[in-house]
Design a protein around this motif. Structure first.
Motif, PDB file in Angstrom:
ATOM      1  N   PHE A 586       0.861  -1.183   0.000  1.00 31.52           N
ATOM      2  CA  PHE A 586       0.000   0.000   0.000  1.00 31.52           C
ATOM      3  C   PHE A 586       0.900   1.237   0.000  1.00 31.52           C
ATOM      4  CE2 PHE A 586      -2.325  -3.416   1.950  1.00 31.52           C
ATOM      5  CZ  PHE A 586      -3.592  -3.314   1.415  1.00 31.52           C
ATOM      6  N   LEU A 587       0.730   2.092  -1.002  1.00 29.07           N
ATOM      7  CA  LEU A 587       1.473   3.348  -1.068  1.00 29.07           C
ATOM      8  C   LEU A 587       0.554   4.469  -0.598  1.00 29.07           C
ATOM      9  CD1 LEU A 587       4.144   4.718  -1.876  1.00 29.07           C
ATOM     10  CD2 LEU A 587       3.149   5.090  -4.144  1.00 29.07           C
ATOM     11  N   ILE A 588       0.977   5.168   0.444  1.00 32.48           N
ATOM     12  CA  ILE A 588       0.123   6.127   1.148  1.00 32.48           C
ATOM     13  C   ILE A 588       0.720   7.527   1.011  1.00 32.48           C
ATOM     14  CG2 ILE A 588      -0.846   6.716   3.411  1.00 32.48           C
ATOM     15  CD1 ILE A 588      -0.408   3.704   4.128  1.00 32.48           C
ATOM     16  N   ASP A 589      -0.124   8.500   0.651  1.00 35.30           N
ATOM     17  CA  ASP A 589       0.383   9.856   0.424  1.00 35.30           C
ATOM     18  C   ASP A 589       0.561  10.617   1.739  1.00 35.30           C
ATOM     19  OD1 ASP A 589      -2.093  10.841   1.235  1.00 35.30           O
ATOM     20  OD2 ASP A 589      -2.749  11.392  -0.780  1.00 35.30           O
ATOM     21  N   ARG A 590       0.978  11.866   1.627  1.00 39.79           N
ATOM     22  CA  ARG A 590       1.287  12.673   2.822  1.00 39.79           C
ATOM     23  C   ARG A 590       0.058  12.966   3.670  1.00 39.79           C
ATOM     24  NH1 ARG A 590       4.763  15.287  -1.212  1.00 39.79           N
ATOM     25  NH2 ARG A 590       6.964  15.053  -0.587  1.00 39.79           N
ATOM     26  N   ASP A 591      -1.139  12.827   3.073  1.00 43.86           N
ATOM     27  CA  ASP A 591      -2.377  13.097   3.807  1.00 43.86           C
ATOM     28  C   ASP A 591      -3.032  11.821   4.330  1.00 43.86           C
ATOM     29  OD1 ASP A 591      -2.260  15.888   3.360  1.00 43.86           O
ATOM     30  OD2 ASP A 591      -2.990  15.584   1.320  1.00 43.86           O
ATOM     31  N   GLY A 592      -2.316  10.702   4.249  1.00 45.67           N
ATOM     32  CA  GLY A 592      -2.847   9.461   4.805  1.00 45.67           C
ATOM     33  C   GLY A 592      -3.827   8.744   3.894  1.00 45.67           C
ATOM     34  N   ARG A 593      -3.706   8.909   2.573  1.00 43.31           N
ATOM     35  CA  ARG A 593      -4.612   8.262   1.627  1.00 43.31           C
ATOM     36  C   ARG A 593      -3.846   7.244   0.777  1.00 43.31           C
ATOM     37  NH1 ARG A 593      -6.808  13.332  -1.530  1.00 43.31           N
ATOM     38  NH2 ARG A 593      -4.544  13.562  -1.652  1.00 43.31           N
ATOM     39  N   ILE A 594      -4.465   6.092   0.574  1.00 43.52           N
ATOM     40  CA  ILE A 594      -3.860   5.058  -0.262  1.00 43.52           C
ATOM     41  C   ILE A 594      -4.021   5.441  -1.729  1.00 43.52           C
ATOM     42  CG2 ILE A 594      -4.005   2.636  -0.989  1.00 43.52           C
ATOM     43  CD1 ILE A 594      -5.074   2.013   1.834  1.00 43.52           C
ATOM     44  N   HIS A 595      -2.912   5.481  -2.460  1.00 41.58           N
ATOM     45  CA  HIS A 595      -2.949   5.780  -3.888  1.00 41.58           C
ATOM     46  C   HIS A 595      -2.723   4.547  -4.737  1.00 41.58           C
ATOM     47  CE1 HIS A 595      -2.912  10.303  -4.429  1.00 41.58           C
ATOM     48  NE2 HIS A 595      -2.964  10.148  -3.121  1.00 41.58           N
ATOM     49  N   PHE A 596      -2.053   3.565  -4.178  1.00 44.32           N
ATOM     50  CA  PHE A 596      -1.733   2.353  -4.942  1.00 44.32           C
ATOM     51  C   PHE A 596      -1.708   1.174  -3.992  1.00 44.32           C
ATOM     52  CE2 PHE A 596       1.539  -0.754  -6.144  1.00 44.32           C
ATOM     53  CZ  PHE A 596       1.073  -1.158  -7.391  1.00 44.32           C
ATOM     54  N   SER A 597      -2.267   0.056  -4.434  1.00 45.82           N
ATOM     55  CA  SER A 597      -2.192  -1.171  -3.648  1.00 45.82           C
ATOM     56  C   SER A 597      -2.013  -2.342  -4.601  1.00 45.82           C
ATOM     57  CB  SER A 597      -3.454  -1.362  -2.793  1.00 45.82           C
ATOM     58  OG  SER A 597      -4.603  -1.472  -3.616  1.00 45.82           O
ATOM     59  N   HIS A 598      -1.348  -3.375  -4.104  1.00 46.65           N
ATOM     60  CA  HIS A 598      -1.148  -4.576  -4.925  1.00 46.65           C
ATOM     61  C   HIS A 598      -0.981  -5.777  -4.017  1.00 46.65           C
ATOM     62  CE1 HIS A 598      -0.060  -7.061  -8.314  1.00 46.65           C
ATOM     63  NE2 HIS A 598       0.984  -7.499  -7.633  1.00 46.65           N
ATOM     64  N   MET A 599      -1.682  -6.861  -4.371  1.00 51.96           N
ATOM     65  CA  MET A 599      -1.558  -8.122  -3.648  1.00 51.96           C
ATOM     66  C   MET A 599      -0.684  -9.076  -4.462  1.00 51.96           C
ATOM     67  SD  MET A 599      -3.522  -7.501  -1.042  1.00 51.96           S
ATOM     68  CE  MET A 599      -4.731  -6.207  -0.658  1.00 51.96           C
ATOM     69  N   GLY A 600       0.310  -9.684  -3.825  1.00 51.52           N
ATOM     70  CA  GLY A 600       1.171 -10.631  -4.514  1.00 51.52           C
ATOM     71  C   GLY A 600       2.442  -9.982  -5.019  1.00 51.52           C
ATOM     72  N   PHE A 601       3.226 -10.786  -5.749  1.00 52.12           N
ATOM     73  CA  PHE A 601       4.512 -10.311  -6.269  1.00 52.12           C
ATOM     74  C   PHE A 601       4.461 -10.221  -7.786  1.00 52.12           C
ATOM     75  CE2 PHE A 601       8.659 -11.349  -8.161  1.00 52.12           C
ATOM     76  CZ  PHE A 601       9.424 -10.314  -7.633  1.00 52.12           C
ATOM     77  N   ARG A 602       5.076  -9.210  -8.328  1.00 50.38           N
ATOM     78  CA  ARG A 602       5.254  -9.109  -9.768  1.00 50.38           C
ATOM     79  C   ARG A 602       6.640  -8.532 -10.023  1.00 50.38           C
ATOM     80  NH1 ARG A 602       0.677  -5.358 -12.161  1.00 50.38           N
ATOM     81  NH2 ARG A 602       2.089  -5.372 -13.972  1.00 50.38           N
ATOM     82  N   ARG A 603       7.281  -9.009 -11.086  1.00 50.18           N
ATOM     83  CA  ARG A 603       8.669  -8.642 -11.335  1.00 50.18           C
ATOM     84  C   ARG A 603       8.858  -7.154 -11.629  1.00 50.18           C
ATOM     85  NH1 ARG A 603       8.069 -13.744 -13.490  1.00 50.18           N
ATOM     86  NH2 ARG A 603       9.562 -15.310 -12.764  1.00 50.18           N
ATOM     87  N   ASP A 604       7.818  -6.512 -12.151  1.00 50.03           N
ATOM     88  CA  ASP A 604       7.958  -5.094 -12.511  1.00 50.03           C
ATOM     89  C   ASP A 604       7.445  -4.165 -11.420  1.00 50.03           C
ATOM     90  OD1 ASP A 604       5.294  -5.749 -12.739  1.00 50.03           O
ATOM     91  OD2 ASP A 604       4.979  -4.729 -14.646  1.00 50.03           O
ATOM     92  N   ILE A 605       7.324  -4.682 -10.194  1.00 56.71           N
ATOM     93  CA  ILE A 605       6.696  -3.882  -9.139  1.00 56.71           C
ATOM     94  C   ILE A 605       7.491  -2.604  -8.854  1.00 56.71           C
ATOM     95  CG2 ILE A 605       7.860  -5.104  -7.248  1.00 56.71           C
ATOM     96  CD1 ILE A 605       4.259  -3.686  -7.265  1.00 56.71           C
ATOM     97  N   ASN A 606       8.809  -2.658  -8.901  1.00 55.31           N
ATOM     98  CA  ASN A 606       9.583  -1.455  -8.586  1.00 55.31           C
ATOM     99  C   ASN A 606       9.436  -0.374  -9.646  1.00 55.31           C
ATOM    100  OD1 ASN A 606      10.438  -2.408  -6.167  1.00 55.31           O
ATOM    101  ND2 ASN A 606      12.612  -2.538  -6.679  1.00 55.31           N
TER     102      ASN A 606
END
Length: 622
Positions: A586-606
């Protein structure tokens, strides 16, 4: 007779709750509880809108079949002094409808009028007027902070979960949600822990649906840190039913931790023989395929593929089949089996798309699966010399998520078809990707460019142009799929005995990762995040939550796997964050809101996270 009358009175007292205050009483809401296969009628009295409707301004209904997915927008029409709109409820996986109203003026400016509440809800009911299984569970979850339209309200969440249990006492998932909400509300105080434990004991004593009750109890005990009770209960149930789902789950999880491929294959074979009807049988066949691919044994791959062809029925099996077909094509072996595997994967996907409604996340997963499956099928056709269907499949594949292999293979197919200009474009796009595929595409681009007789000095400019296209397309696709929602707060102990509260991190971009030492995918993801921290460690805050059972296991796993990122100890967050497994990001912004989420692994995640992080940090370029 008295008991019948008493039941009727109790039921009558409960039925009004089927609609509830949040479904919109008075002149804002729905005319009747929503039912499957029927049109739901919504109404809005313009007199409720402060200052009324301006000239040229009209109301718009926003219906959310699922939160936090985006809404359907429906224009409203005036009728007998009210504004009305209709929504057809066909998807039987929807358990409750959420809705709100906006106004739009002639310039297209939108306003959300103050009607006294931001979000209404209405549970779906059956033919008898009873809320369907999961209706109030869904409404309760809406009060846990998953949508910006409805702030967290644990009292209302608890009330909704209890309503669900009045109608559906066998809903064990909502029992766990109720326990989690109560514990969170109390700050996990000992009195609430004892009360929840007492309720768990009562559920177990009732003896109904024993295995479901035990799964609930095991999860609840672990959520409270009562590891010994959870393990004892699990052990007793496995002894009582050694072929049951709990036994299968535990054994399958243990097998996945076996590092040696030969030993893992043997254990999986025994598992399939011992649990032929288990829900883990198909995933076990997929794991066998994965292990024989790891060994590189072509004959074993063929045999494992044939078994999976017979046993695959879900997307799990379809992914395994598509992966095996791709390996066959890469190796240039088993062309008929490769075509059968890829074709069967597409059949399963088509069946899933027909049968499933599901969330926006599920729809995105099916879209990505279709793109990957078409890419594999197209490559199989290339290897079989079937160029026309190869081009058709690969052209569809590259319309989805960006895949270097798909661009490269399309370039090969187009070159074989004599379409050299188009092939150069696809080779150039594939060359923008790192790794072996990018290198091969770069070499193919250079060779074809030279064969066209063009000035080699212009080749780099063409490659740069395609690289920019890939960057822009990737950025647009990633950022265009955002579904921003509040991040549920938590207070967790870290592995060193300190405490971390998420809300205290406001002002920082936070990357939150849930992992477990027994999950190989988790360990792969942690390696990727370690590399990402080298790039962004000073710009964002990395937090990881270990799902292992006790602090000793977590510390041991952190040392063994050289985990240097901050590690927190889980305390019921799998319910709060609606985890279906690990790893989860879960990627969370400065105001405490989730902008991106992903379940599991993927090679291009970075690469995906880099786009998201750069955007949140205000970067202007990739």
């Amino acid at each position: 007779m008295k008991s019948i009358i008493r039941f009727a009175l109790v039921f009558a007292a409960l039925v009004p709750a089927c609609i509830g205050a949040d479904s919109g009483s008075g002149a804002a809401g729905i005319d009747a509880p929503p039912r499957y296969g029927e049109n739901v009628s919504f109404r809005l009295d313009p007199a409720l809108i402060p200052d009324g409707l301006a000239e040229g301004e009209t109301p718009v209904l926003q219906v959310f079949p699922r939160l936090p997915d985006p809404p359907f927008e429906i224009s409203m029409t005036p009728a007998t002094g009210l504004w009305r709109a209709w929504y057809s409820l066909k998807d039987t996986s929807i358990k409750a409808l959420f809705f709100t109203f906006e106004t739009v003026d002639s310039a297209g400016t939108r306003t959300r009028p103050d009607l006294g509440q931001d979000l209404y809800d209405a549970p779906v009911v059956d033919a008898a007027g009873r809320p369907v299984f999961g209706a109030y569970e869904t409404i309760g979850i809406s009060y846990t902070g998953i949508s910006s339209l409805r702030p967290e309200d644990l009292d209302k969440a608890i009330e909704a979960f209890r309503r669900e249990l009045r109608f559906h006492p066998d809903n064990y998932s909502v029992r766990l949600l109720l326990a989690s909400a109560r514990l969170k509300k109390s700050g996990f105080d000992e009195g609430t822990r004892r009360s929840v434990e007492s309720e768990i004991d009562s559920v177990l004593a009732a003896g109904k649906d024993r295995e479901s009750a035990i799964r609930f109890a095991v999860s609840a005990f672990r959520m409270m840190g009562r590891t010994e009770k959870a393990e004892a209960l699990e052990k007793t149930q496995i002894q009582r039913d050694p072929k049951g789902d709990l036994a299968a789950r535990k054994r399958f999880t243990q097998i996945l931790g076996i590092e040696d491929a030969d030993e893992r294959i043997k254990s999986l074979e025994r598992f399939v023989a011992d649990f032929p009807g288990s829900s883990f049988a198909e995933p076990a066949l997929v794991q066998i395929v994965s292990a024989v691919i790891e060994k590189g044994d072509g004959r074993a791959m063929a045999a494992a593929g044939d078994r999976l062809l017979r046993g695959a029925a879900t997307l799990t099996g379809a992914h395994g089949l598509a992966g095996l077909a791709g390996v066959f094509a890469d190796l240039g072996i088993e062309p008929d089996r490769a075509l059968s595997c890829a074709g069967r994967a597409m059949e399963i996907l088509a069946s899933e798309k027909t049968a499933s409604g599901g969330s926006a996340e599920a729809a995105e997963e099916r879209e990505e699966a279709e793109s990957r499956f078409r890419a594999v099928l197209g490559w199989v056709h290339v290897q079989r010399g079937e160029i026309v269907p190869a081009v058709a499949e690969l052209q569809q594949a590259v319309k989805g998520p960006l895949q270097g292999k798909a661009f490269y293979h399309l370039g090969i197919a187009l070159e074989k078809a004599g379409r050299r200009e188009d092939a150069l474009v696809q080779y150039g796009r594939a060359a923008a990707f790192s790794g072996a595929v990018g290198d091969a595409a770069y070499a193919a681009f250079r060779a074809l460019w030279k064969n066209t007789g063009r000035d080699t000095l212009l080749a780099d400019a063409s490659l740069d142009e395609q690289a920019r296209w890939v960057e822009n397309a990737s950025r647009e696709r990633i950022l265009g799929r955002r579904s921003v929602r509040p991040a549920p707060d938590f207070l967790l102990e870290d592995a060193r005995g300190g405490r971390v509260r998420l809300s205290d991190q406001r002002g920082n971009v936070v990357l939150l990762c849930f992992w477990a030492s027994w999950s190989q995918s988790s360990m792969k993801l942690m390696e990727e995040l370690d590399a990402l921290a080298g790039q962004y460690g000073r710009s964002i805050l990395f937090l990881t939550v270990a799902m292992d059972r006790n602090k000793t296991d977590v510390r041991s796993a952190a040392r063994k796997n050289s985990i240097v990122l901050p590690v927190l100890l889980n305390s019921g967050l799998e319910q709060t964050y609606r985890l279906s497994g690990v790893p989860a990001l879960f990627l969370i912004d400065r105001d405490g809101r989730i902008h991106f989420s992903h379940m599991g692994f993927r090679r291009d995640i970075n690469s995906i996270l880099a786009v998201e992080i750069d955007d949140l940090l205000g970067a202007t370029a990739l």
